[in-house]
Design a protein around this motif. Structure first.
Motif, PDB file in Angstrom:
ATOM      1  N   LEU A   1       0.803  -1.225   0.000  1.00 39.84           N
ATOM      2  CA  LEU A   1       0.000   0.000   0.000  1.00 39.84           C
ATOM      3  C   LEU A   1       0.842   1.286   0.000  1.00 39.84           C
ATOM      4  O   LEU A   1       0.470   2.248  -0.686  1.00 39.84           O
ATOM      5  CB  LEU A   1      -0.968   0.001   1.190  1.00 39.84           C
ATOM      6  CG  LEU A   1      -2.182  -0.928   1.051  1.00 39.84           C
ATOM      7  CD1 LEU A   1      -2.975  -0.963   2.357  1.00 39.84           C
ATOM      8  CD2 LEU A   1      -3.088  -0.478  -0.105  1.00 39.84           C
ATOM      9  N   PRO A   2       1.963   1.366   0.722  1.00 42.53           N
ATOM     10  CA  PRO A   2       2.773   2.603   0.634  1.00 42.53           C
ATOM     11  C   PRO A   2       3.245   2.897  -0.787  1.00 42.53           C
ATOM     12  O   PRO A   2       3.193   4.051  -1.239  1.00 42.53           O
ATOM     13  CB  PRO A   2       3.939   2.313   1.578  1.00 42.53           C
ATOM     14  CG  PRO A   2       3.388   1.339   2.577  1.00 42.53           C
ATOM     15  CD  PRO A   2       2.453   0.468   1.782  1.00 42.53           C
ATOM     16  N   GLN A   3       3.703   1.881  -1.506  1.00 48.57           N
ATOM     17  CA  GLN A   3       4.124   2.078  -2.891  1.00 48.57           C
ATOM     18  C   GLN A   3       2.938   2.423  -3.782  1.00 48.57           C
ATOM     19  O   GLN A   3       3.048   3.249  -4.703  1.00 48.57           O
ATOM     20  CB  GLN A   3       4.829   0.822  -3.410  1.00 48.57           C
ATOM     21  CG  GLN A   3       5.269   0.890  -4.867  1.00 48.57           C
ATOM     22  CD  GLN A   3       6.244   2.024  -5.156  1.00 48.57           C
ATOM     23  OE1 GLN A   3       6.950   2.493  -4.254  1.00 48.57           O
ATOM     24  NE2 GLN A   3       6.292   2.469  -6.400  1.00 48.57           N
ATOM     25  N   LEU A   4       1.795   1.823  -3.484  1.00 50.08           N
ATOM     26  CA  LEU A   4       0.582   2.124  -4.241  1.00 50.08           C
ATOM     27  C   LEU A   4       0.197   3.594  -4.055  1.00 50.08           C
ATOM     28  O   LEU A   4      -0.173   4.277  -5.017  1.00 50.08           O
ATOM     29  CB  LEU A   4      -0.541   1.203  -3.754  1.00 50.08           C
ATOM     30  CG  LEU A   4      -1.747   0.993  -4.657  1.00 50.08           C
ATOM     31  CD1 LEU A   4      -1.339   0.396  -5.998  1.00 50.08           C
ATOM     32  CD2 LEU A   4      -2.764   0.086  -3.973  1.00 50.08           C
ATOM     33  N   ARG A   5       0.307   4.084  -2.828  1.00 53.27           N
ATOM     34  CA  ARG A   5       0.012   5.501  -2.573  1.00 53.27           C
ATOM     35  C   ARG A   5       0.972   6.396  -3.351  1.00 53.27           C
ATOM     36  O   ARG A   5       0.566   7.420  -3.924  1.00 53.27           O
ATOM     37  CB  ARG A   5       0.092   5.809  -1.078  1.00 53.27           C
ATOM     38  CG  ARG A   5      -0.157   7.274  -0.767  1.00 53.27           C
ATOM     39  CD  ARG A   5       0.144   7.581   0.684  1.00 53.27           C
ATOM     40  NE  ARG A   5      -0.972   7.206   1.554  1.00 53.27           N
ATOM     41  CZ  ARG A   5      -0.896   7.227   2.885  1.00 53.27           C
ATOM     42  NH1 ARG A   5       0.226   7.582   3.483  1.00 53.27           N
ATOM     43  NH2 ARG A   5      -1.945   6.882   3.613  1.00 53.27           N
ATOM     44  N   HIS A   6       2.257   6.024  -3.375  1.00 49.11           N
ATOM     45  CA  HIS A   6       3.245   6.817  -4.113  1.00 49.11           C
ATOM     46  C   HIS A   6       2.882   6.890  -5.598  1.00 49.11           C
ATOM     47  O   HIS A   6       2.938   7.979  -6.202  1.00 49.11           O
ATOM     48  CB  HIS A   6       4.630   6.192  -3.947  1.00 49.11           C
ATOM     49  CG  HIS A   6       5.670   6.801  -4.839  1.00 49.11           C
ATOM     50  ND1 HIS A   6       6.189   8.067  -4.632  1.00 49.11           N
ATOM     51  CD2 HIS A   6       6.261   6.328  -5.973  1.00 49.11           C
ATOM     52  CE1 HIS A   6       7.061   8.342  -5.586  1.00 49.11           C
ATOM     53  NE2 HIS A   6       7.122   7.308  -6.410  1.00 49.11           N
ATOM     54  N   MET A   7       2.507   5.764  -6.196  1.00 50.21           N
ATOM     55  CA  MET A   7       2.137   5.757  -7.618  1.00 50.21           C
ATOM     56  C   MET A   7       0.926   6.632  -7.871  1.00 50.21           C
ATOM     57  O   MET A   7       0.885   7.412  -8.830  1.00 50.21           O
ATOM     58  CB  MET A   7       1.869   4.322  -8.077  1.00 50.21           C
ATOM     59  CG  MET A   7       3.110   3.476  -8.231  1.00 50.21           C
ATOM     60  SD  MET A   7       4.159   4.021  -9.623  1.00 50.21           S
ATOM     61  CE  MET A   7       3.186   3.459 -11.016  1.00 50.21           C
ATOM     62  N   LEU A   8      -0.076   6.519  -7.000  1.00 49.01           N
ATOM     63  CA  LEU A   8      -1.293   7.307  -7.182  1.00 49.01           C
ATOM     64  C   LEU A   8      -1.027   8.799  -6.962  1.00 49.01           C
ATOM     65  O   LEU A   8      -1.693   9.643  -7.577  1.00 49.01           O
ATOM     66  CB  LEU A   8      -2.392   6.804  -6.242  1.00 49.01           C
ATOM     67  CG  LEU A   8      -3.023   5.485  -6.696  1.00 49.01           C
ATOM     68  CD1 LEU A   8      -3.790   4.821  -5.557  1.00 49.01           C
ATOM     69  CD2 LEU A   8      -3.951   5.712  -7.883  1.00 49.01           C
TER      70      LEU A   8
ATOM     71  N   ILE B   1       0.947  -0.107 -16.599  1.00 51.37           N
ATOM     72  CA  ILE B   1       0.872   1.349 -16.746  1.00 51.37           C
ATOM     73  C   ILE B   1       1.893   2.001 -15.820  1.00 51.37           C
ATOM     74  O   ILE B   1       1.936   1.717 -14.615  1.00 51.37           O
ATOM     75  CB  ILE B   1      -0.549   1.865 -16.420  1.00 51.37           C
ATOM     76  CG1 ILE B   1      -1.581   1.203 -17.349  1.00 51.37           C
ATOM     77  CG2 ILE B   1      -0.605   3.378 -16.550  1.00 51.37           C
ATOM     78  CD1 ILE B   1      -3.020   1.578 -17.044  1.00 51.37           C
ATOM     79  N   GLY B   2       2.697   2.894 -16.373  1.00 46.43           N
ATOM     80  CA  GLY B   2       3.738   3.571 -15.613  1.00 46.43           C
ATOM     81  C   GLY B   2       3.197   4.692 -14.736  1.00 46.43           C
ATOM     82  O   GLY B   2       1.986   4.908 -14.617  1.00 46.43           O
ATOM     83  N   HIS B   3       4.134   5.432 -14.138  1.00 47.56           N
ATOM     84  CA  HIS B   3       3.754   6.512 -13.218  1.00 47.56           C
ATOM     85  C   HIS B   3       3.349   7.774 -13.981  1.00 47.56           C
ATOM     86  O   HIS B   3       3.542   7.891 -15.183  1.00 47.56           O
ATOM     87  CB  HIS B   3       4.890   6.805 -12.238  1.00 47.56           C
ATOM     88  CG  HIS B   3       6.193   7.167 -12.886  1.00 47.56           C
ATOM     89  ND1 HIS B   3       6.448   8.403 -13.438  1.00 47.56           N
ATOM     90  CD2 HIS B   3       7.340   6.440 -13.065  1.00 47.56           C
ATOM     91  CE1 HIS B   3       7.675   8.452 -13.915  1.00 47.56           C
ATOM     92  NE2 HIS B   3       8.250   7.259 -13.717  1.00 47.56           N
TER      93      HIS B   3
END
Length: 296
Positions: free
Chosen positions: A121-128, A197-199
């Motif tokens: 989830l922390p990495q997911l938040r960063h991507m979003l 899909i990238g950032h």
């Protein structure tokens, strides 16, 4: 009396025809004892929990501040873990036709997968966060990041996609597709959870946008409503069945813009910095930096 008899006859005949095994054979799922199917209603709650965790203060009913955020997030994450474990277990059981019981082994596996998702989830938040930034920077109508997070359908669909993609990467069956279809129903944007899909990805307006299973999208890509990254249709195999598991959707490089109602068909390559203008039907590669217009 005659009308009642006619009614009874119609009902009985319909039930008899619907009960014919030849009629339902391919459409019937024989559920085992204690087996539960994945629940769309619960998965919607799971998505809402993810949103409340990823964007505290924008979603969820709790009044979060910096002093209480750790407590509130702890409660939300524990609730998410419990609900997600049950749904993953249901998906695993449904996917395994030979499974004779849905007991402790599947529960342990589902709990481990749920924990792995929560760890991401922390990495997911960063991507979003990069997606929200890209959406804000590309849209002069946006007032602030909060408006993007709370209001924009494109961002909501991307959020569902990123959640679903993470679960798909973990090997969770069925659940990822249900989560992206929830966004499809809510926003009209259809992103397959297996697309890559990238950032800094943004979807402007988005209604009618389709991104297929084997699509690959780079970083800093912006697309508009009605865009289709569509799969090439291959001839059937020797048994007349559709060929599966092959790359059949476009590959889009970094810093590409694709305007409304453009269709990119097949396993074509769009180079970095290219621009695809509206209403284009594209079946060939596009060089880096090239602009493609509709030609009359």
């Amino acid at each position: 009396m005659e009308a009642q008899q006619q009614h009874s006859s119609i009902i009985s005949r319909a039930v008899l025809e619907l009960s014919d095994e030849a009629s339902y054979q391919a459409l019937f799922h024989s559920r085992r004892d204690e087996e539960a199917l994945p629940s769309g209603e619960t998965l919607k709650r799971i998505v809402d929990l993810c949103r409340a965790i990823l964007f505290p203060g924008y979603y969820g009913s709790a009044r979060i501040n910096k002093q209480t955020i750790r407590y509130h997030l702890g409660v939300l994450v524990e609730t998410l873990h419990g609900l997600l474990t049950k749904e993953i277990q249901a998906g695993l059981c449904f996917a395994d036709a030979s499974c004779e019981s849905c007991g402790d082994q599947l529960t342990t596996e589902a709990a481990a997968l749920s924990e792995q998702f929560i760890a991401a989830l922390p990495q997911l938040r960063h991507m979003l966060a990069t997606d929200a930034e890209a959406t804000y920077n590309s849209d002069p109508a946006a007032q602030n990041l909060g408006e993007i997070i709370f209001c924009y359908p494109g961002f909501r669909a991307i959020c569902n996609y990123r959640i679903a993609h993470q679960l798909d990467q973990l090997g969770v069956p069925y659940i990822p597709r249900i989560i992206t279809e929830l966004a499809h129903s809510e926003t009209g944007i259809d992103i397959h959870p297996r697309a890559r899909i990238g950032h800094h990805f943004s979807i402007d307006h988005g209604t009618g946008t389709v991104i297929g299973e084997t699509s690959v999208i780079g970083n800093y890509v912006r697309i508009f409503q009605g865009v289709s990254l569509a799969g090439e249709k291959f001839p059937p195999d020797e048994n007349g069945n559709a060929i599966r598991g092959v790359d059949r959707h476009p590959i889009v490089g970094d810093h590409v813009t694709i305007y409304s109602n453009a269709t990119l068909l097949g396993h074509i390559h769009v180079g970095d910095g290219a621009t695809i203008f509206g209403n284009v039907w594209l079946t060939h590669d596009v060089a880096a930096g090239e602009s493609v217009y509709q030609r009359t």
